[in-house]
Each structure stands twice: as C-alpha cells, then as structure tokens.
Design a protein around this motif. Structure first.
Motif, PDB file in Angstrom:
ATOM      1  N   MET A   1       0.830  -1.214   0.000  1.00  0.00           N
ATOM      2  CA  MET A   1       0.000   0.000   0.000  1.00  0.00           C
ATOM      3  C   MET A   1       0.865   1.266   0.000  1.00  0.00           C
ATOM      4  SD  MET A   1      -3.018   1.028   2.669  1.00  0.00           S
ATOM      5  CE  MET A   1      -4.075   2.447   2.357  1.00  0.00           C
ATOM      6  N   TYR A   2       1.979   1.236   0.760  1.00  0.00           N
ATOM      7  CA  TYR A   2       2.909   2.369   0.807  1.00  0.00           C
ATOM      8  C   TYR A   2       4.320   1.858   0.535  1.00  0.00           C
ATOM      9  CZ  TYR A   2      -0.763   5.141   3.115  1.00  0.00           C
ATOM     10  OH  TYR A   2      -1.928   5.801   3.416  1.00  0.00           O
ATOM     11  N   VAL A   3       5.137   2.741  -0.028  1.00  0.00           N
ATOM     12  CA  VAL A   3       6.556   2.450  -0.217  1.00  0.00           C
ATOM     13  C   VAL A   3       7.351   3.635   0.317  1.00  0.00           C
ATOM     14  CG1 VAL A   3       6.215   0.960  -2.217  1.00  0.00           C
ATOM     15  CG2 VAL A   3       6.525   3.428  -2.556  1.00  0.00           C
ATOM     16  N   LYS A   4       8.620   3.409   0.633  1.00  0.00           N
ATOM     17  CA  LYS A   4       9.461   4.477   1.147  1.00  0.00           C
ATOM     18  C   LYS A   4       9.768   5.500   0.065  1.00  0.00           C
ATOM     19  CE  LYS A   4      11.975   2.704   5.131  1.00  0.00           C
ATOM     20  NZ  LYS A   4      13.319   2.430   5.699  1.00  0.00           N
ATOM     21  N   ASP A   5       9.709   6.766   0.454  1.00  0.00           N
ATOM     22  CA  ASP A   5      10.076   7.872  -0.420  1.00  0.00           C
ATOM     23  C   ASP A   5      11.390   8.460   0.087  1.00  0.00           C
ATOM     24  OD1 ASP A   5       9.880   9.637  -2.475  1.00  0.00           O
ATOM     25  OD2 ASP A   5       8.180  10.774  -1.696  1.00  0.00           O
ATOM     26  N   ALA A   6      11.857   9.495  -0.554  1.00  0.00           N
ATOM     27  CA  ALA A   6      13.098  10.146  -0.114  1.00  0.00           C
ATOM     28  C   ALA A   6      12.905  10.729   1.280  1.00  0.00           C
ATOM     29  CB  ALA A   6      13.485  11.247  -1.092  1.00  0.00           C
ATOM     30  N   PRO A   7      13.844  10.502   2.199  1.00  0.00           N
ATOM     31  CA  PRO A   7      13.699  11.037   3.559  1.00  0.00           C
ATOM     32  C   PRO A   7      13.926  12.548   3.592  1.00  0.00           C
ATOM     33  CG  PRO A   7      15.826   9.980   3.321  1.00  0.00           C
ATOM     34  CD  PRO A   7      15.076   9.723   2.040  1.00  0.00           C
ATOM     35  N   VAL A   8      13.443  13.165   4.660  1.00  0.00           N
ATOM     36  CA  VAL A   8      13.655  14.591   4.899  1.00  0.00           C
ATOM     37  C   VAL A   8      14.733  14.725   5.965  1.00  0.00           C
ATOM     38  CG1 VAL A   8      12.625  16.752   5.688  1.00  0.00           C
ATOM     39  CG2 VAL A   8      11.283  15.167   4.283  1.00  0.00           C
ATOM     40  N   ASN A   9      15.834  15.366   5.611  1.00  0.00           N
ATOM     41  CA  ASN A   9      16.949  15.517   6.556  1.00  0.00           C
ATOM     42  C   ASN A   9      16.648  16.596   7.587  1.00  0.00           C
ATOM     43  OD1 ASN A   9      18.753  15.036   3.638  1.00  0.00           O
ATOM     44  ND2 ASN A   9      18.854  13.571   5.306  1.00  0.00           N
ATOM     45  N   LEU A  10      17.093  16.343   8.817  1.00  0.00           N
ATOM     46  CA  LEU A  10      16.909  17.280   9.915  1.00  0.00           C
ATOM     47  C   LEU A  10      18.254  17.878  10.321  1.00  0.00           C
ATOM     48  CD1 LEU A  10      14.526  15.110  12.134  1.00  0.00           C
ATOM     49  CD2 LEU A  10      13.861  16.998  10.633  1.00  0.00           C
ATOM     50  N   LYS A  11      18.186  19.027  10.951  1.00  0.00           N
ATOM     51  CA  LYS A  11      19.407  19.662  11.425  1.00  0.00           C
ATOM     52  C   LYS A  11      19.940  18.964  12.674  1.00  0.00           C
ATOM     53  CE  LYS A  11      21.252  24.301  11.217  1.00  0.00           C
ATOM     54  NZ  LYS A  11      20.930  25.725  10.997  1.00  0.00           N
ATOM     55  N   ALA A  12      19.054  18.281  13.404  1.00  0.00           N
ATOM     56  CA  ALA A  12      19.436  17.508  14.590  1.00  0.00           C
ATOM     57  C   ALA A  12      18.442  16.371  14.747  1.00  0.00           C
ATOM     58  CB  ALA A  12      19.453  18.394  15.828  1.00  0.00           C
ATOM     59  N   SER A  13      18.801  15.355  15.500  1.00  0.00           N
ATOM     60  CA  SER A  13      17.942  14.183  15.655  1.00  0.00           C
ATOM     61  C   SER A  13      16.750  14.483  16.556  1.00  0.00           C
ATOM     62  CB  SER A  13      18.747  13.023  16.235  1.00  0.00           C
ATOM     63  OG  SER A  13      19.249  13.370  17.515  1.00  0.00           O
ATOM     64  N   ALA A  14      15.738  13.628  16.487  1.00  0.00           N
ATOM     65  CA  ALA A  14      14.509  13.810  17.263  1.00  0.00           C
ATOM     66  C   ALA A  14      14.707  13.347  18.699  1.00  0.00           C
ATOM     67  CB  ALA A  14      13.363  13.041  16.622  1.00  0.00           C
ATOM     68  N   SER A  15      14.199  14.127  19.655  1.00  0.00           N
ATOM     69  CA  SER A  15      14.201  13.701  21.052  1.00  0.00           C
ATOM     70  C   SER A  15      13.121  12.649  21.273  1.00  0.00           C
ATOM     71  CB  SER A  15      13.943  14.897  21.970  1.00  0.00           C
ATOM     72  OG  SER A  15      15.011  15.823  21.915  1.00  0.00           O
ATOM     73  N   SER A  16      13.283  11.875  22.357  1.00  0.00           N
ATOM     74  CA  SER A  16      12.315  10.823  22.680  1.00  0.00           C
ATOM     75  C   SER A  16      11.123  11.428  23.394  1.00  0.00           C
ATOM     76  CB  SER A  16      12.976   9.749  23.547  1.00  0.00           C
ATOM     77  OG  SER A  16      12.056   8.704  23.820  1.00  0.00           O
ATOM     78  N   LEU A  17      10.193  11.962  22.612  1.00  0.00           N
ATOM     79  CA  LEU A  17       8.987  12.629  23.125  1.00  0.00           C
ATOM     80  C   LEU A  17       7.784  12.151  22.340  1.00  0.00           C
ATOM     81  CD1 LEU A  17      10.424  16.262  23.185  1.00  0.00           C
ATOM     82  CD2 LEU A  17      10.049  14.823  25.201  1.00  0.00           C
ATOM     83  N   CYS A  18       6.640  12.106  22.987  1.00  0.00           N
ATOM     84  CA  CYS A  18       5.405  11.768  22.282  1.00  0.00           C
ATOM     85  C   CYS A  18       5.027  12.888  21.323  1.00  0.00           C
ATOM     86  CB  CYS A  18       4.266  11.546  23.278  1.00  0.00           C
ATOM     87  SG  CYS A  18       4.485  10.094  24.319  1.00  0.00           S
ATOM     88  N   ASN A  19       4.412  12.521  20.219  1.00  0.00           N
ATOM     89  CA  ASN A  19       3.893  13.486  19.236  1.00  0.00           C
ATOM     90  C   ASN A  19       4.988  14.424  18.733  1.00  0.00           C
ATOM     91  OD1 ASN A  19       1.037  12.620  19.622  1.00  0.00           O
ATOM     92  ND2 ASN A  19       1.326  13.507  21.655  1.00  0.00           N
ATOM     93  N   ASN A  20       6.192  13.869  18.523  1.00  0.00           N
ATOM     94  CA  ASN A  20       7.337  14.696  18.132  1.00  0.00           C
ATOM     95  C   ASN A  20       7.449  14.826  16.608  1.00  0.00           C
ATOM     96  OD1 ASN A  20       9.615  16.252  18.125  1.00  0.00           O
ATOM     97  ND2 ASN A  20      10.958  14.704  19.030  1.00  0.00           N
ATOM     98  N   LEU A  21       6.389  15.307  16.006  1.00  0.00           N
ATOM     99  CA  LEU A  21       6.408  15.710  14.599  1.00  0.00           C
ATOM    100  C   LEU A  21       5.179  16.566  14.342  1.00  0.00           C
ATOM    101  CD1 LEU A  21       7.520  15.617  11.692  1.00  0.00           C
ATOM    102  CD2 LEU A  21       6.185  13.541  11.321  1.00  0.00           C
ATOM    103  N   ALA A  22       5.398  17.737  13.754  1.00  0.00           N
ATOM    104  CA  ALA A  22       4.298  18.607  13.341  1.00  0.00           C
ATOM    105  C   ALA A  22       4.568  19.058  11.915  1.00  0.00           C
ATOM    106  CB  ALA A  22       4.180  19.820  14.270  1.00  0.00           C
ATOM    107  N   ILE A  23       3.514  19.343  11.171  1.00  0.00           N
ATOM    108  CA  ILE A  23       3.685  19.791   9.790  1.00  0.00           C
ATOM    109  C   ILE A  23       2.845  21.035   9.541  1.00  0.00           C
ATOM    110  CG2 ILE A  23       4.189  17.471   8.938  1.00  0.00           C
ATOM    111  CD1 ILE A  23       1.324  17.503   7.695  1.00  0.00           C
TER     112      ILE A  23
END
Length: 324
Positions: A1-23
């Motif tokens: 149903m889904y396949v991997k697309d090109a990743p989005v690079n971040l300036k730093a890694s994600a902290s271990s927090l709930c709901n740690n992504l907003a768009i």
C-alpha cells in the motif's frame, strides 16, 4: 500500500517525546514545513517542490536570554485569520510567527512550591474555534489563550482544571476539544465565552499519550500499546485493539480516507482503516512497516487523503517518508 520515499533531513535528531512531529503544509506554494523537537530546540525544515530544503532552529530560551529550556512539544495552530507556531517547554509557552522568526507571546509557568517534588512542564497543544489556543500543563490545568487576528495582544483567558494528572495531549475539531492525561482520563470540551465540559471518558490507569478525532469518534493511543475508539457523544467504548507491543507515541488521521496512523516504541508504523457507521465502526489494519532499531516518536499524514505520511524516531536525524 505504501513504499518508502526520499527522507527529509533534519538539522538535529529527534528527542524521545510523544507526538514529536508537526507539519505546516501550504498548498498554494506547494511547500511543507516539518517541526521536530531536539532538546531545547525546534528544528524546522521547509521542503518546496523543485527547490533545495531550507532549515532553521528555533530555541526556547525562557525569560532569560542565556538559559535554555527543554522543549516538550511544538505544533502549528491554524486559526481562521492567523497561523501560530506554539512551543511548550518546562518553562512555559511561547508563540511564534509560522516560520519561527519572531516571538509574539511568552507565558511562564508558576513557580513550584517547596513541598512539590515533581518538575513542571507544559505539553499538549491545539487551536480551538475561531480564536483560542489551548496548552496543557503538568498540574492537569489547560491554559486557554485568546489570540487576536494580528499583533502581540495574546491573553490568558482562563485555566481549565478538571484533570487530576499531567496533560498528555489535546486535539480539536471546530469548537470542540478533547484532552487526555497520564491516567488515561479524557474530557470533551465545548468552546465559547468560557469552555464548558460536555462529557468524560474514564481512564484505564495508563497514560493516553495521543488522541485523534475522526467524524464523531474519539481515538486514544495508550502506553500499553492499545488503541481505543470511543463514541464522541456518549463516551462509550466501541473498539479496543492491541495495536502495538510497546508505548504508542503518536496518532494521526487522514479524514478524507478514514485512515488512522499509529507509531510506537516497538519500531512499527501502522495504518488502519476505520469504516462503517460511527455507532458500529469497523477497524482494519491496511499497512505496517518496521523502522529497524528505532523507537518511533512522531507520525503525521502529509495530506487529508492519506497518500503519504512521515515518521520520526529517537536519535534519528531524518524524517522517514512513505507514499502510496
């Protein structure tokens, strides 16, 4: 149903927090800006079609110019006349212009009493109705801010104090808001001159770390790995699923397709289809994929049709993107 697309690079890694992504998608410009928390910073990555991604870090300094403050969550709140980037931290609440360049408001948390042994923080963010932004706190209160269409005249209108535990997540649709806490207790609110409590959904003793709304359904993701679906009017439990082996860190919905996204510390991202009538919904898993050796901590559909989604993981310097 889904396949991997090109990743989005971040300036730093994600902290271990709930709901740690907003768009923040802007259809007219064909851009999506991603926000991921890393310690005392919020990493913003703007991706435009046919252009090189641009990055910015927004720091949470608190009241002092040199004292950094650990961030718990960042989220864009879209009101009819304004879009605001809200950052919740251990010091309080900050509101910025959407691109994070200008701070328009700062609200500090009250100081801890000498007898209190727990740390204070703010967590749980959502926009409600035409002019309200709500942010939860560690003492169970929900701060309701009246936000003008422009300018810095944001006011703390009231604090809702019906929860006994720390707020985990807030979500809204129109003038209704749902809040959850660390005991799994949920409250449904109606906005207005003052917020009124419509109904309650009793907890199961474990944190309800993330909430989603789909039609008249309230969906909760829990620390036990369960997903529970409730009737939004009566609070009746309709569906209970052992969805993940470990803590669920984020839920999101694609309302036009009836899809639910769940991500967990067990490394799996799963997509579920919720169909049927609201009083007798059907729940079906449509897709799953492990992100090997990564504790997933955030997930968002990138459009309302559910054609693509992104997930973040602890210590992962990329957003993993999937598309149909």
């Amino acid at each position: 149903m889904y396949v991997k697309d090109a990743p989005v690079n971040l300036k730093a890694s994600a902290s271990s927090l709930c709901n740690n992504l907003a768009i923040w998608p802007v259809k007219e410009k064909e851009t999506i800006t991603y926000a991921v928390v890393h310690k005392a910073f919020v990493c913003l990555t703007n991706v435009a079609k046919g252009s090189i991604p641009t990055q910015r870090q927004v720091s949470c300094k608190g009241e002092g110019a040199h004292s950094s403050s650990s961030v718990l969550q960042a989220k864009w709140c879209e009101l009819p006349n304004r879009n605001v980037l809200v950052i919740a931290s251990v010091k309080g609440v900050q509101m910025f212009d959407p691109d994070g360049s200008i701070m328009v408001f700062w609200q500090s948390l009250p100081p801890c009493e000498a007898t209190e042994v727990y740390s204070q923080f703010s967590r749980g963010i959502c926009a409600v109705g035409d002019k309200y932004i709500c942010v939860g706190s560690s003492d169970g209160g929900i701060m309701v801010f009246d936000v003008p269409a422009r300018g810095t005249g944001v006011k703390l209108q009231e604090t809702l104090s019906s929860h006994n535990g720390a707020i985990c997540d807030l979500v809204s649709h129109g003038g209704k808001m749902v809040s959850s806490d660390e005991s799994g207790h949920m409250i449904i609110w109606q906005s207005g001159g003052h917020f009124t409590q419509l109904s309650q959904i009793k907890g199961f003793g474990n944190p309800c770390s993330s909430i989603a709304l789909l039609r008249n359904l309230v969906i909760g993701g829990y620390g036990t790995g369960h997903i529970r679906v409730f009737n939004g009017a009566t609070g009746k439990l309709l569906i209970e699923v052992c969805a993940h082996a470990r803590w669920i860190n984020a839920l999101d919905v694609a309302p036009d397709a009836g899809l639910l996204l769940s991500v967990s510390e067990d490394t799996f991202v799963r997509v579920w289809l919720i169909s049927g009538e609201d009083d007798k919904p059907k729940f079906e898993m449509k897709f799953q994929h492990p992100v090997n050796d990564i504790q997933l901590c955030g997930g968002k559909f990138l459009d309302t049709q559910g054609t693509s989604f992104g997930v973040t993981g602890y210590d992962l310097p990329d957003i993993v993107v999937f598309k149909k």
